[in-house]
Structure formats: C-alpha cells, structure tokens
Design an enzyme around this catalytic site. Structure first.
Site, PDB file in Angstrom:
ATOM      1  N   SER A 149      30.928  19.894  54.690  1.00 44.93           N
ATOM      2  CA  SER A 149      30.904  17.970  55.566  1.00 44.93           C
ATOM      3  C   SER A 149      32.923  18.196  55.182  1.00 44.93           C
ATOM      4  O   SER A 149      33.411  16.546  55.424  1.00 44.93           O
ATOM      5  CB  SER A 149      30.338  17.823  53.999  1.00 44.93           C
ATOM      6  OG  SER A 149      29.190  17.523  54.669  1.00 44.93           O
ATOM      7  N   SER A 184      29.942  16.155  57.223  1.00 47.83           N
ATOM      8  CA  SER A 184      29.525  14.538  57.068  1.00 47.83           C
ATOM      9  C   SER A 184      30.885  13.201  56.559  1.00 47.83           C
ATOM     10  O   SER A 184      30.612  12.147  57.036  1.00 47.83           O
ATOM     11  CB  SER A 184      28.537  14.799  55.858  1.00 47.83           C
ATOM     12  OG  SER A 184      28.932  14.480  54.713  1.00 47.83           O
ATOM     13  N   LYS A 230      35.960   8.754  51.229  1.00 50.06           N
ATOM     14  CA  LYS A 230      34.407   8.686  51.976  1.00 50.06           C
ATOM     15  C   LYS A 230      33.252   7.247  51.203  1.00 50.06           C
ATOM     16  O   LYS A 230      33.822   7.563  49.791  1.00 50.06           O
ATOM     17  CB  LYS A 230      34.238  10.088  51.553  1.00 50.06           C
ATOM     18  CG  LYS A 230      32.534  10.495  52.908  1.00 50.06           C
ATOM     19  CD  LYS A 230      32.227  11.778  51.937  1.00 50.06           C
ATOM     20  CE  LYS A 230      31.090  12.067  53.097  1.00 50.06           C
ATOM     21  NZ  LYS A 230      31.371  13.657  52.542  1.00 50.06           N
TER      22      LYS A 230
END
Lengths: 119, 489
Positions: free
Chosen positions: B179, B155, B80
């Site tokens: 997330s 996210s 990420k």
C-alpha cells in the site's frame, strides 16, 4: 469448498454483520472465486520440519505499572451515546419478571461493551 | 526560478534553517498548491489552513528565539488518514469513523512534531487500507495526477498523489501488502516499506497487525531516508517495535556498487508482466550492472503462493481487528432494540463492500472446521516462504523486481472483480509476509507517459544496503522526478 448465499449469511452472523439478501448473493459469487484461488494453497507440500512462524525477535516484558491513560472525557468523546460517565447501549439484561424494559439506558463500562447492566 | 513547492524536503529544511525563507512562506506555497489541485485529484480528505499556518508560525518563532526546532523544521508533511492525530479527524476513509477525532497522536505523528514538521493534513485511502486503487474510500477515489482517468493505486493513494503533484514534499503511508510501494510506482515517486518492527505502529489504526508497517513517500531517495530516520526507532507502546538501533541510512555521496550482489527472482518476471514494465525494469538492472553490481538469477518458488497466503492471513487479522467497531465507542451507531441488533446494524451501515468482503473472508478462514485448512496452513506456508526468502538473501544483498505487473489501471477497471484487484498485489506481498524492507522508485515511463516502478527488497533490517542501492540507481539513471502538467481550470 463452494460458497453460496446461505454460507455467506452463516459467516455474516458470526461476524455480526448485517448483509441484505441481495448483498449476500453478490458476496457469494465474489467469495467463491476468491476461495477457489486460495484453495490452490492446499497443493503446497511442506517439509515435516517446516516449523511455525515466529514474529518476534525479542521477548517483551514491562513492569506491571499503570501508565498514561485517557481521561474519561477523551474516552467518551467519540461514542454515539453516553450519560457523561458511561457508554450507553440498548438494554441487555431482563428485568425481574422476564419482561425486557423498553428503554435504552443500559450503561456499559470501558472495553466490556456487551456486558453492561443497570447500576 | 525553482518555486518553493518544487523543492525537496532537504532543500526546504535548509532554506528555512538559514532563514532565507520562513516556515510560513513554505506553508503558504503548499497551501496554494492544495487549493489549485485538490479538487482535481482529491488527495487530501482534511486540510485545516489556519492550523497549518499556526504550526508554521510556531516554527518561525522558535528559530527567532534561537532554538533548533529539529531536522524537519518547517517542512510540510501529509499523513494518511489512518494515523491517529490529536484534535484532527482520523476517518480511515470509512463512514464508520466519519466524525471520529483521535484523542492521541500516533508515535510517528509525535516524532514528526518533535522534528519540527508542519502537518499539512490527512490523505485519502481505501477504507481501512483495504484496496489497491483508493477507490474503496467512502469519500470518493483519488485520481492519478498524471492521468486523472486512472487510479493512484492504493491504499495510500492520497499520500502518493499529494507528493507527486507537489502539494507536499513528504507524506506517510502504511503498507500491509504493497500500500505504499504500489501507489508510489503508479505516481512516479519513491515509497518505502520498512522492516516489520522498525517503525512503531502505536496509533496506526490496525488492519492486519503482523503485516502493517508505516513508511515514507517522497520524490527522491534521500528525502525518503530522511523521513524514515525521523520516524524509526523503539517505542515501548508497540510490543513488536524492535529494540535495535536505527542504522545510518545515507552515508553521503554516490558510490560504486562493486561487490554488491543483486538477485533477480525469476518468479517476479512471470508471464503476467506488461512488456513495457519488463523492458524498463530490465534497463534498470543493466544500469545497476554498469555501477559494478553483480547480477544473478535466483528463485523463490513459494512466493508464487503469496497472494493466496496474504488473502487468508490479512483478512483473518482484519476480521479480528475490526471487531472493535461495534457502535459503542466509535462514532457511528445503527438502530437496534437489542445490543446484538445494534452491533449488526452499525457494522452493516458503517462498513463498505470491500471491508465487508474481507471481514467475511477472514471470519470464514478462522471459523470452526476451516481454521486448520485455511489459516493454520497459510501460516505454515508463510513460515516456509520466510525461511526461503532468508536463505536466498544470505547469498545476495538485494532482490530486484518490478513493483507492479502493469502501469496505473483505469478508474473502475477492476472494481467489479475483487480477485483481479487482489492479483495486482502479487509482487509486493512477499516483503510484508517475510517482514522484509522494500522500496519502490521510479525507473521510467510507459509509451502513454505513465510511471513505472522498480522494486528493491533486502533481508530484514537491511535498510542501509537498500537505500544505498536505491540512491546509486537514482544517480546513475538520472531519473529526475518530473511534475505532472497543471490541471486545466
């Protein structure tokens, strides 16, 4: 409590955030609805001995010794403006005589971004 | 024949270790997948093929020299884009950091390198991890590989989509309010948020420091356990990193769950739940009962206030953490004759709408006159919620719930309504507020073919029982992961 455009502008000033009047209008509507939802928490009654939150299971101590750290080049490499040694920021301290010099040469060291001054 | 990109991480590691294939073969197969898929789903923000090949060749060289490059030798892993990676962009999906290059590796990135992983690139995310759909990325949304008109969740949506579409077998995400688990559920894969403190946050760009945890995304439970084993463990550079030793996460074959107590928290099955989600999670509960688990209803009344507590605590911490983006040290700078002007314009230009909204919300909750009523009170409710969670999980081993109230929603559907977007996190924030571990695993599909996630939660440091129950369910329900159909050219 209701949040209006003026309240948004007051908070934005505290948060050092530029918000246009149009943005402030839209944000006031959003924040007002969010805060109305959050306000439901006030109804939660807690026992007197409900205590406070402890995040940590452990005490964290270490020796006060300098460890690995960034080189000057690495620390400066992502900055918008440097002179190769320091971060540069707009003038912060008035020159003697009260006039602000109109240049962008104030040097700022390390983390203390707002406290730079002419060398 | 099973293609290399279809294989899971353990099988790839074995093929490379026994030299049936090279790390470079594996890297090429996955680079080809990135090439054919990424334009359709925008899972990756940055991939540097030459660097990927260099890392893979180095692993092959180590094997040829008789060395052991580690448990993930040659296995591609995606990161990420809020995990600091030396020499690579780390943008956090923000204009503020569009040209930022980290000067150091996050602890988890160092661990991956030491384990021999090949770092495939950086994945898309909601700006500074604030969002539940990856639509808040300054660089455009990631699309769900199973239906490109729908969101991946967020996210960590880029990481979830990359794993689901076979661009990588493994990815790391971060989970502050769901997330990792929510995008895993929307993309039909396994996503796990570890106990707060199990994985070092050193080098993770901070959003809400008392809630943030880094965790694995994978296509099956054993792969997720393998990745967590590599990244978990004490790191003195994170003061909240636990000194406990990491438990052995998967102790071998599937076992019966006789004697395991599973609690069903009634508050997680409220009226907002989509009927298909309720039915599918109910079937998962029945499968666990068949394995011998004792199922009982439990109640966690304070979790009904989870969203309200979360949307005070997380924005408050964010407003403080994001104060560092002032136009001085981190790339983007706005115009300004004075320092104050420059701060204000840099932050106004660099942050997107959701990040501004949360900074303002947090600044409000912490501001003079409101602190006790909002932040102070929310912290007390959080403490009581955690005490309640711990009381209940003394009586049961694991809690079972849906991961999300609905399947993946449509792109744009909730973008004009921030509160509706926030409410989507209702079932995931509890684990973050209580510091507890939780996993989402696929448990079926809706009539539209969209994945549905089953969530299991355990008491803090209960990773062992969490993975045991998850692996047993996965075997019993035979929910084999199925790849999405190929994109049309």
């Amino acid at each position: 409590m209701p949040i209006d455009r003026d309240e948004v502008l007051r908070i934005a000033a505290l948060a050092r955030l530029r918000v246009s009047p149009e943005e402030a209008e839209a944000l006031a509507g959003d924040l007002d609805r969010i805060v109305a939802h959050i306000d439901s928490l006030r109804e939660v009654e807690l026992p007197d001995d409900s205590g406070s939150l402890t995040y940590f299971d452990q005490d964290v101590h270490r020796e006060d010794r300098a460890g690995e750290s960034l080189s000057r080049d690495d620390a400066l490499k992502n900055a918008a403006e440097t002179d190769g040694e320091f971060f540069l920021v707009p003038q912060v301290v008035d020159k003697p005589g009260g006039k602000t010099r109109d240049d962008r040469a104030t040097r700022s060291g390390g983390d203390d971004a707002g406290r730079g001054g002419d060398r | 024949m099973t293609e290399l990109w279809q294989r899971d991480a353990r099988s790839l590691a074995e093929l490379i270790r026994t030299r049936e294939v090279t790390a470079l073969d594996v890297a090429e197969a996955h680079l080809e997948r990135v090439l054919s898929w990424n334009d359709h789903i925008e899972a990756f923000l940055h991939v540097e093929p030459a660097q990927v090949r260099r890392e893979a060749r180095e692993i092959d060289r180590l094997f040829e020299a008789g060395a052991d490059p580690g448990p993930l030798a040659g296995v591609p892993v995606a990161l990420k884009d809020n995990l600091s990676t030396r020499g690579a962009p780390t943008t956090c999906g923000s204009r503020m950091l569009e040209t930022y290059n980290a000067s150091w590796d996050a602890h988890v990135v160092s661990r991956l390198r030491e384990a021999g992983a090949v770092l495939m690139g950086k994945t898309n995310m909601d700006e500074f991890a604030m969002g539940s759909s990856t639509e808040n990325s300054a660089f455009g949304p990631t699309c769900n590989p199973f239906d490109r008109e729908r969101t991946t969740g967020g996210s960590s949506g880029g990481s979830a989509a990359a794993v689901a579409a076979g661009l990588v077998p493994l990815a790391l995400g971060s989970d502050t309010g769901g997330s990792i688990r929510q995008p895993a559920a929307f993309c039909g894969i396994v996503g796990m948020k570890p106990t707060y403190g199990l994985v070092s946050r050193y080098g993770l760009v901070a959003f809400a420091s008392s809630l943030d945890q880094i965790g694995p995304l994978a296509r099956n439970v054993a792969d997720a356990a393998l990745l967590l084993t590599v990244i978990a463990g004490h790191d003195p550079r994170d003061a909240t990193s636990s000194v406990r030793s990491v438990p052995e996460l998967l102790k071998g074959g599937t076992e019966s769950l006789r004697g395991v107590r599973i609690g069903i928290p009634t508050e997680f099955f409220d009226e907002g739940l989509a009927p298909e989600v309720r039915a599918t999670v109910g079937a998962a509960q029945a499968a666990l009962a068949r394995l011998g688990a004792e199922i009982e209803e439990v109640s966690l009344p304070l979790t009904r206030h989870g969203i309200a507590v979360y949307y005070i605590v997380a924005p408050s911490e964010a407003s403080s953490n994001l104060a560092r983006y002032d136009g001085v040290r981190y790339t983007l700078r706005g115009e300004g004759r004075s320092v104050l002007d420059m701060y204000v314009s840099s932050r106004g230009e660099g942050f997107g709408p959701e990040v501004k909204r949360r900074i303002l919300l947090g600044t409000f909750a912490l501001s003079s006159g409101y602190y006790d009523a909002y932040y102070g009170h929310a912290q007390k409710v959080r403490a009581a919620m955690r005490a309640e969670f711990e009381r209940v999980t003394e009586k049961v081993d694991v809690l079972l719930a849906p991961t999300t109230p609905t399947v993946a929603f449509r792109l744009g559907e909730k973008m004009q309504d921030p509160l509706a977007m926030y409410l989507n996190d209702a079932l995931t924030v509890t684990a973050n507020l209580c510091g507890a571990p939780a996993i989402s695993l696929p448990c079926g599909r809706s009539s539209d073919g969209l994945p549905i996630g089953l969530q299991l939660m355990a008491p803090r440091f209960g990773e062992e029982i969490l993975f045991r129950v998850a692996a047993a369910y996965e075997a019993e329900a035979a929910r084999k992961f199925a790849f999405p159909p190929e994109p049309s050219k």
